[in-house]
Design a protein around this motif. Sequence first.
Motif, PDB file in Angstrom:
ATOM      1  N   LYS A  56     -44.072 115.677   7.951  1.00  0.00           N
ATOM      2  CA  LYS A  56     -44.974 115.067   7.175  1.00  0.00           C
ATOM      3  C   LYS A  56     -44.553 114.281   5.756  1.00  0.00           C
ATOM      4  O   LYS A  56     -43.393 114.356   5.285  1.00  0.00           O
ATOM      5  N   GLU A  57     -45.251 113.303   5.453  1.00  0.00           N
ATOM      6  CA  GLU A  57     -44.805 112.410   4.340  1.00  0.00           C
ATOM      7  C   GLU A  57     -44.734 113.209   3.114  1.00  0.00           C
ATOM      8  O   GLU A  57     -45.675 114.107   2.795  1.00  0.00           O
ATOM      9  N   PRO A  58     -44.052 113.028   2.005  1.00  0.00           N
ATOM     10  CA  PRO A  58     -44.272 113.698   0.967  1.00  0.00           C
ATOM     11  C   PRO A  58     -45.461 113.582   0.319  1.00  0.00           C
ATOM     12  O   PRO A  58     -46.063 112.386   0.239  1.00  0.00           O
ATOM     13  N   GLY A  59     -46.129 114.485  -0.362  1.00  0.00           N
ATOM     14  CA  GLY A  59     -47.572 114.414  -0.849  1.00  0.00           C
ATOM     15  C   GLY A  59     -48.609 114.662   0.100  1.00  0.00           C
ATOM     16  O   GLY A  59     -49.668 114.697  -0.355  1.00  0.00           O
ATOM     17  N   ASP A  60     -48.180 114.959   1.323  1.00  0.00           N
ATOM     18  CA  ASP A  60     -49.056 115.329   2.285  1.00  0.00           C
ATOM     19  C   ASP A  60     -49.485 116.949   2.048  1.00  0.00           C
ATOM     20  O   ASP A  60     -48.582 117.634   2.615  1.00  0.00           O
ATOM     21  N   HIS A  61     -50.485 117.293   1.616  1.00  0.00           N
ATOM     22  CA  HIS A  61     -50.708 118.560   1.349  1.00  0.00           C
ATOM     23  C   HIS A  61     -51.623 119.393   2.720  1.00  0.00           C
ATOM     24  O   HIS A  61     -51.926 120.581   2.284  1.00  0.00           O
ATOM     25  N   ARG A  62     -51.636 118.745   3.479  1.00  0.00           N
ATOM     26  CA  ARG A  62     -52.233 119.354   4.583  1.00  0.00           C
ATOM     27  C   ARG A  62     -51.405 120.517   5.162  1.00  0.00           C
ATOM     28  O   ARG A  62     -50.091 120.361   5.435  1.00  0.00           O
ATOM     29  N   ASP A  63     -52.076 121.806   5.345  1.00  0.00           N
ATOM     30  CA  ASP A  63     -51.105 122.708   6.106  1.00  0.00           C
ATOM     31  C   ASP A  63     -50.737 122.648   7.219  1.00  0.00           C
ATOM     32  O   ASP A  63     -49.757 123.099   7.635  1.00  0.00           O
ATOM     33  N   TRP A  64     -51.573 121.743   8.027  1.00  0.00           N
ATOM     34  CA  TRP A  64     -51.014 121.546   9.620  1.00  0.00           C
ATOM     35  C   TRP A  64     -51.634 120.373   9.951  1.00  0.00           C
ATOM     36  O   TRP A  64     -52.489 119.689   9.281  1.00  0.00           O
ATOM     37  N   THR A  65     -50.961 119.676  10.879  1.00  0.00           N
ATOM     38  CA  THR A  65     -51.091 118.414  11.279  1.00  0.00           C
ATOM     39  C   THR A  65     -50.410 118.227  12.635  1.00  0.00           C
ATOM     40  O   THR A  65     -49.428 118.615  12.745  1.00  0.00           O
ATOM     41  N   TYR A  66     -50.856 117.490  13.734  1.00  0.00           N
ATOM     42  CA  TYR A  66     -50.434 117.330  15.161  1.00  0.00           C
ATOM     43  C   TYR A  66     -49.635 115.768  14.947  1.00  0.00           C
ATOM     44  O   TYR A  66     -49.033 115.612  15.876  1.00  0.00           O
ATOM     45  N   GLY A  67     -49.560 115.130  13.803  1.00  0.00           N
ATOM     46  CA  GLY A  67     -48.857 113.893  14.088  1.00  0.00           C
ATOM     47  C   GLY A  67     -49.433 112.787  14.746  1.00  0.00           C
ATOM     48  O   GLY A  67     -49.532 111.606  14.160  1.00  0.00           O
ATOM     49  N   MET A  68     -49.477 113.012  15.969  1.00  0.00           N
ATOM     50  CA  MET A  68     -49.863 111.967  16.977  1.00  0.00           C
ATOM     51  C   MET A  68     -51.108 112.703  17.796  1.00  0.00           C
ATOM     52  O   MET A  68     -50.696 113.904  18.400  1.00  0.00           O
TER      53      MET A  68
END
Length: 629
Positions: free
Chosen positions: A554-566
């Motif tokens: 995750k990029e700095p500042g991305d506050h999402r607890d989870w992400t699948y990216g693609m």
Amino acid sequence: IIYRVIGMYKTNGGIIMFVECYKNNGIPYLRLVRSVRRPSKNDPQKITSYKHTELSIGPLSRFDDGKPDYVKRLKKSFKEGCPLIESLKPFCGEPLVPKEHGLSDAEDVFSVSFAHPRYCSQLLLDPIFKDLGLAELMASIKHHSKIKYDLTGYLRLLVYGRILDPASKLATVRENHDYYTPIVPDDSYLYHVYDTLDVVYENRLKIMQRMNSSIRKGMGRDTTLLFYDVTNFYFEIGDPDPDEEDENGEIIEKGSRKKGVSKEHKNQPIVQMAMFLDNSGIPIAINMFPGNTLDHQTAVPTYEETVSKMGFDSKFIFIADKGVCTGPIMCSLLDDGNGYIISKSLKKSTKEDREWAMDQNGYTIVDENFKYKSRVTTVTVKDKAGKSRKLRQKSIVYWSRHFYERDVAEHKSFLEFIEKLKKSPDSFRVTKAQAGSLKKFMSKDIVNKETGEVYDSRKLLGMIDDKKLEEFTELMGYYQIRTSEIDMDAREVIDKYHGLSRIENQFEELKGPLETRPIYVKTKEHIHAHLLICMIALVMLRLIQRKYLLKNPKEPGDHRDWTYGMSGHRIQKALQKWKVVPMKAGNYWFADIDDPDLAKILEAYGLEIPKRLYTDGELRRMKKQITTF
């Protein structure tokens, strides 16, 4: 010039992609179609061509420039690699084999006949399938059951087909030769695919247990939180499945495809599917129920038949939406030393609960957009045996401006209708549908006995209970959560509950790129097996996404607890493009290796594929480089 596989391309093997104009309800539409060569449905030894829609472009009227022969000009422009429609550009490409790559004479390279370009994605999917323990498990089942056909191969075909090109079971088996190395032997019997479904159903718990143990050993598994939800899939059939009865008329087994509350608002038979998800966003288990099973009736059997048998070492917290978690599952969880976090509708809570929520004393105000408060209460519930039990739990209520604005937007038209009805009851008529919406705001001591499609608004006006309407609007933006974790901070409980939204993404992937429906099988065993195969495909997608995120955090500042990216859709499209073109002397040329998403996926697995010809041995060595965990 030989164009890339997804461009305007034709070989003596028979594959071709072209723009087609067709009519839907008399309206001309455009689509991009590719030709796929497969064994015939009636004669597996005979090769025939089938159309597959690669891209639905849209109605012709949206693109027609008014000049003569637009469709003819569009087809020509696509063939030349400069299409008139922007969305077609990604499907065009430069020549496949540039001269600078050391192939002095393309005529000589392609001097022998070759088949259509074939999927190379099995180079990636095979190691993941193996590392999930499925190849070993299927080999063991085959040995002990004395199965003669290639059980592992058929399951691989079903799972890979679901990821790459979802289709019916027989169509998926016919795609066997669309892979650069056929997955099942050439002389395999087509209908063994249904035998495979029977085996998958009989061993469904073993399959989920093996995947779970492989993931735990390979990367560890965060099971501190387990998310649970239910969705359903509809069938385009005439009548629901009948129940099986004994000679006395007693039901032995319920039919699977039954009328119920469809999540997609379809008035057709459905089946219910329940799913458990871990805290990393990877599915753990599924279960299937008849379509008329209520959501809350699925929780206890799914828990007892799947998760409780997974052998988790530590306590977990079960998180579910309102309507799913009731007394029986709460008691079962607590008896096993686990906990729960559930939502509870304020509108359906007691009067005392609503008054407490509306009392502004005790709220912690975070900012103008969010506030919350909590208290510990004792509730009486019934366990699965019907016995009453008292449970202590923490009740948390919070107000969110985001939820408030969502509620207002959702009920905007209805509230405007109420205001108009109050101000000018004689100016318009109230339909039967509108009258139905008003029922919850009608006073109990006044009854309108008139029937028919249209109601007299003057008679309805006197029935509106302003107090009920006021309570309805006051509750907008408020949400209530209850938990067994009395010592957990209220804000932490709220944050953990919000993770439930990720399970909706699982259902979106199943109904989107994996195309769980339409479901072409009809028996309970085959439908359940089909859903499990879709779950396996989803787990494999999630593991690819995990690998991608390890390479692209995750990029700095991305506050999402989870992400699948693609997204799963992007991964599917990328893997569809990963193909090889067979050359003479056992060599292969990679197609579309420069696709941005495909390049990122290969990079995540540490694969570098220079533009040159590759041998069978080099492809095998490439597969050995791939690690799942």
